[in-house]
Design a protein around this motif. Structure first.
Motif, PDB file in Angstrom:
ATOM      1  N   TRP A 156     -21.698  -9.288 -12.071  1.00  0.00           N
ATOM      2  CA  TRP A 156     -21.313 -10.678 -12.349  1.00  0.00           C
ATOM      3  C   TRP A 156     -20.397 -11.210 -11.261  1.00  0.00           C
ATOM      4  CZ3 TRP A 156     -16.278 -12.339 -13.058  1.00  0.00           C
ATOM      5  CH2 TRP A 156     -16.126 -13.674 -13.433  1.00  0.00           C
ATOM      6  N   LEU A 157     -19.394 -10.433 -10.899  1.00  0.00           N
ATOM      7  CA  LEU A 157     -18.423 -10.881  -9.909  1.00  0.00           C
ATOM      8  C   LEU A 157     -19.041 -10.904  -8.510  1.00  0.00           C
ATOM      9  CD1 LEU A 157     -15.601 -11.887  -9.543  1.00  0.00           C
ATOM     10  CD2 LEU A 157     -14.800  -9.530  -9.475  1.00  0.00           C
ATOM     11  N   LEU A 158     -19.782  -9.872  -8.155  1.00  0.00           N
ATOM     12  CA  LEU A 158     -20.445  -9.848  -6.844  1.00  0.00           C
ATOM     13  C   LEU A 158     -21.374 -11.036  -6.667  1.00  0.00           C
ATOM     14  CD1 LEU A 158     -21.258  -6.065  -6.450  1.00  0.00           C
ATOM     15  CD2 LEU A 158     -19.690  -7.427  -5.058  1.00  0.00           C
ATOM     16  N   ARG A 159     -22.134 -11.348  -7.708  1.00  0.00           N
ATOM     17  CA  ARG A 159     -23.067 -12.481  -7.649  1.00  0.00           C
ATOM     18  C   ARG A 159     -22.315 -13.783  -7.382  1.00  0.00           C
ATOM     19  NH1 ARG A 159     -25.419 -11.360 -12.011  1.00  0.00           N
ATOM     20  NH2 ARG A 159     -24.112 -12.583 -13.394  1.00  0.00           N
ATOM     21  N   ASN A 160     -21.196 -13.968  -8.056  1.00  0.00           N
ATOM     22  CA  ASN A 160     -20.439 -15.206  -7.876  1.00  0.00           C
ATOM     23  C   ASN A 160     -19.725 -15.262  -6.536  1.00  0.00           C
ATOM     24  OD1 ASN A 160     -20.625 -17.010 -10.320  1.00  0.00           O
ATOM     25  ND2 ASN A 160     -20.380 -14.999 -11.232  1.00  0.00           N
ATOM     26  N   ILE A 161     -19.285 -14.132  -6.026  1.00  0.00           N
ATOM     27  CA  ILE A 161     -18.682 -14.096  -4.693  1.00  0.00           C
ATOM     28  C   ILE A 161     -19.740 -14.466  -3.655  1.00  0.00           C
ATOM     29  CG2 ILE A 161     -17.726 -12.566  -2.933  1.00  0.00           C
ATOM     30  CD1 ILE A 161     -16.317 -11.073  -5.290  1.00  0.00           C
ATOM     31  N   ARG A 162     -20.921 -13.887  -3.778  1.00  0.00           N
ATOM     32  CA  ARG A 162     -22.020 -14.199  -2.842  1.00  0.00           C
ATOM     33  C   ARG A 162     -22.444 -15.661  -2.949  1.00  0.00           C
ATOM     34  NH1 ARG A 162     -24.405  -8.931  -4.618  1.00  0.00           N
ATOM     35  NH2 ARG A 162     -23.602  -7.453  -3.118  1.00  0.00           N
ATOM     36  N   ARG A 163     -22.423 -16.168  -4.166  1.00  0.00           N
ATOM     37  CA  ARG A 163     -22.801 -17.570  -4.387  1.00  0.00           C
ATOM     38  C   ARG A 163     -21.885 -18.513  -3.612  1.00  0.00           C
ATOM     39  NH1 ARG A 163     -23.337 -18.660 -10.434  1.00  0.00           N
ATOM     40  NH2 ARG A 163     -25.148 -17.354 -10.111  1.00  0.00           N
ATOM     41  N   LYS A 164     -20.649 -18.102  -3.406  1.00  0.00           N
ATOM     42  CA  LYS A 164     -19.686 -18.905  -2.639  1.00  0.00           C
ATOM     43  C   LYS A 164     -19.823 -18.698  -1.136  1.00  0.00           C
ATOM     44  CE  LYS A 164     -17.635 -21.209  -5.772  1.00  0.00           C
ATOM     45  NZ  LYS A 164     -17.749 -22.667  -5.749  1.00  0.00           N
ATOM     46  N   GLY A 165     -20.749 -17.831  -0.721  1.00  0.00           N
ATOM     47  CA  GLY A 165     -21.021 -17.670   0.694  1.00  0.00           C
ATOM     48  C   GLY A 165     -20.343 -16.482   1.358  1.00  0.00           C
ATOM     49  N   TYR A 166     -19.647 -15.662   0.605  1.00  0.00           N
ATOM     50  CA  TYR A 166     -18.985 -14.495   1.180  1.00  0.00           C
ATOM     51  C   TYR A 166     -19.932 -13.301   1.129  1.00  0.00           C
ATOM     52  CZ  TYR A 166     -14.862 -17.397   0.764  1.00  0.00           C
ATOM     53  OH  TYR A 166     -13.971 -18.421   0.869  1.00  0.00           O
ATOM     54  N   ARG A 167     -20.011 -12.561   2.219  1.00  0.00           N
ATOM     55  CA  ARG A 167     -20.933 -11.424   2.290  1.00  0.00           C
ATOM     56  C   ARG A 167     -20.210 -10.094   2.458  1.00  0.00           C
ATOM     57  NH1 ARG A 167     -23.774 -14.354  -0.071  1.00  0.00           N
ATOM     58  NH2 ARG A 167     -25.341 -15.675   0.809  1.00  0.00           N
ATOM     59  N   LEU A 168     -19.195 -10.053   3.303  1.00  0.00           N
ATOM     60  CA  LEU A 168     -18.488  -8.808   3.573  1.00  0.00           C
ATOM     61  C   LEU A 168     -17.010  -8.955   3.263  1.00  0.00           C
ATOM     62  CD1 LEU A 168     -20.077  -7.942   7.034  1.00  0.00           C
ATOM     63  CD2 LEU A 168     -20.589  -6.886   4.830  1.00  0.00           C
ATOM     64  N   PRO A 169     -16.389  -7.938   2.669  1.00  0.00           N
ATOM     65  CA  PRO A 169     -14.952  -8.006   2.420  1.00  0.00           C
ATOM     66  C   PRO A 169     -14.178  -7.853   3.725  1.00  0.00           C
ATOM     67  CG  PRO A 169     -15.793  -5.857   1.797  1.00  0.00           C
ATOM     68  CD  PRO A 169     -16.982  -6.696   2.187  1.00  0.00           C
ATOM     69  N   THR A 170     -13.004  -8.437   3.760  1.00  0.00           N
ATOM     70  CA  THR A 170     -12.118  -8.268   4.915  1.00  0.00           C
ATOM     71  C   THR A 170     -11.466  -6.889   4.820  1.00  0.00           C
ATOM     72  OG1 THR A 170     -10.203  -9.193   3.779  1.00  0.00           O
ATOM     73  CG2 THR A 170     -11.656 -10.762   4.932  1.00  0.00           C
ATOM     74  N   PRO A 171     -10.854  -6.416   5.884  1.00  0.00           N
ATOM     75  CA  PRO A 171     -10.212  -5.099   5.828  1.00  0.00           C
ATOM     76  C   PRO A 171      -9.182  -4.961   4.703  1.00  0.00           C
ATOM     77  CG  PRO A 171     -10.448  -5.763   8.108  1.00  0.00           C
ATOM     78  CD  PRO A 171     -10.872  -6.942   7.258  1.00  0.00           C
ATOM     79  N   ILE A 172      -8.370  -5.982   4.466  1.00  0.00           N
ATOM     80  CA  ILE A 172      -7.361  -5.899   3.397  1.00  0.00           C
ATOM     81  C   ILE A 172      -8.035  -5.817   2.030  1.00  0.00           C
ATOM     82  CG2 ILE A 172      -7.014  -8.410   3.169  1.00  0.00           C
ATOM     83  CD1 ILE A 172      -4.146  -5.934   3.038  1.00  0.00           C
ATOM     84  N   GLN A 173      -9.135  -6.521   1.854  1.00  0.00           N
ATOM     85  CA  GLN A 173      -9.869  -6.471   0.597  1.00  0.00           C
ATOM     86  C   GLN A 173     -10.564  -5.122   0.421  1.00  0.00           C
ATOM     87  OE1 GLN A 173     -12.393  -9.820   1.247  1.00  0.00           O
ATOM     88  NE2 GLN A 173     -10.789 -11.310   0.794  1.00  0.00           N
ATOM     89  N   ARG A 174     -11.156  -4.616   1.474  1.00  0.00           N
ATOM     90  CA  ARG A 174     -11.874  -3.348   1.417  1.00  0.00           C
ATOM     91  C   ARG A 174     -10.942  -2.189   1.057  1.00  0.00           C
ATOM     92  NH1 ARG A 174     -14.910  -4.437   5.314  1.00  0.00           N
ATOM     93  NH2 ARG A 174     -13.461  -3.956   6.970  1.00  0.00           N
ATOM     94  N   ARG A 175      -9.707  -2.253   1.504  1.00  0.00           N
ATOM     95  CA  ARG A 175      -8.771  -1.159   1.238  1.00  0.00           C
ATOM     96  C   ARG A 175      -8.018  -1.333  -0.072  1.00  0.00           C
ATOM     97  NH1 ARG A 175      -5.350   0.878   6.010  1.00  0.00           N
ATOM     98  NH2 ARG A 175      -5.188   2.576   4.518  1.00  0.00           N
ATOM     99  N   SER A 176      -7.710  -2.571  -0.466  1.00  0.00           N
ATOM    100  CA  SER A 176      -6.842  -2.758  -1.632  1.00  0.00           C
ATOM    101  C   SER A 176      -7.586  -2.918  -2.958  1.00  0.00           C
ATOM    102  CB  SER A 176      -5.917  -3.959  -1.420  1.00  0.00           C
ATOM    103  OG  SER A 176      -6.666  -5.152  -1.306  1.00  0.00           O
ATOM    104  N   ILE A 177      -8.735  -3.568  -2.975  1.00  0.00           N
ATOM    105  CA  ILE A 177      -9.440  -3.828  -4.239  1.00  0.00           C
ATOM    106  C   ILE A 177      -9.766  -2.540  -4.984  1.00  0.00           C
ATOM    107  CG2 ILE A 177     -11.570  -4.749  -5.252  1.00  0.00           C
ATOM    108  CD1 ILE A 177     -11.320  -7.095  -3.267  1.00  0.00           C
TER     109      ILE A 177
END
Length: 94
Positions: free
Chosen positions: A6-27
């Motif tokens: 659900w969350l991935l679909r909505n993130i992609r719907r907003k045009g985001y494809r790859l997490p940033t380094p801070i997101q990749r490490r902290s989430i």
């Protein structure tokens, strides 16, 4: 990173494809219940790194999930914020 479809679909719907380094490490650490202290430049995705796990956790709460999915009444968003602030639903008095 452990995000729900659900969350991935909505993130992609907003045009985001790859997490940033801070997101990749902290989430993943936040979703595992860990504490995170991080510094990064303006525009690096720090806010999303904080909000994305919060949305995922709150989405699982019945009342809040209805609000986030758009099929419920008001008030649930504040319940989510209160729940988040008291520490993942546990005793945060110490």
């Amino acid at each position: 990173m452990g995000l729900t479809p659900w969350l991935l679909r909505n993130i992609r719907r907003k045009g985001y494809r790859l997490p940033t380094p801070i997101q990749r490490r902290s989430i993943p650490m936040v979703l595992a219940g860990g504490d995170v202290i991080a510094m990064a430049r303006t525009g690096s995705g720090k806010t999303a790194a904080f909000v994305i796990p919060m949305l995922q956790v709150c989405h699982g709460l019945e009342v809040v999930g209805e609000v986030l999915r758009g099929d419920g009444g008001g008030g649930g968003d504040m319940a989510c914020v209160i729940w988040w602030c008291v520490g993942w639903g546990g005793d945060n008095t110490s």
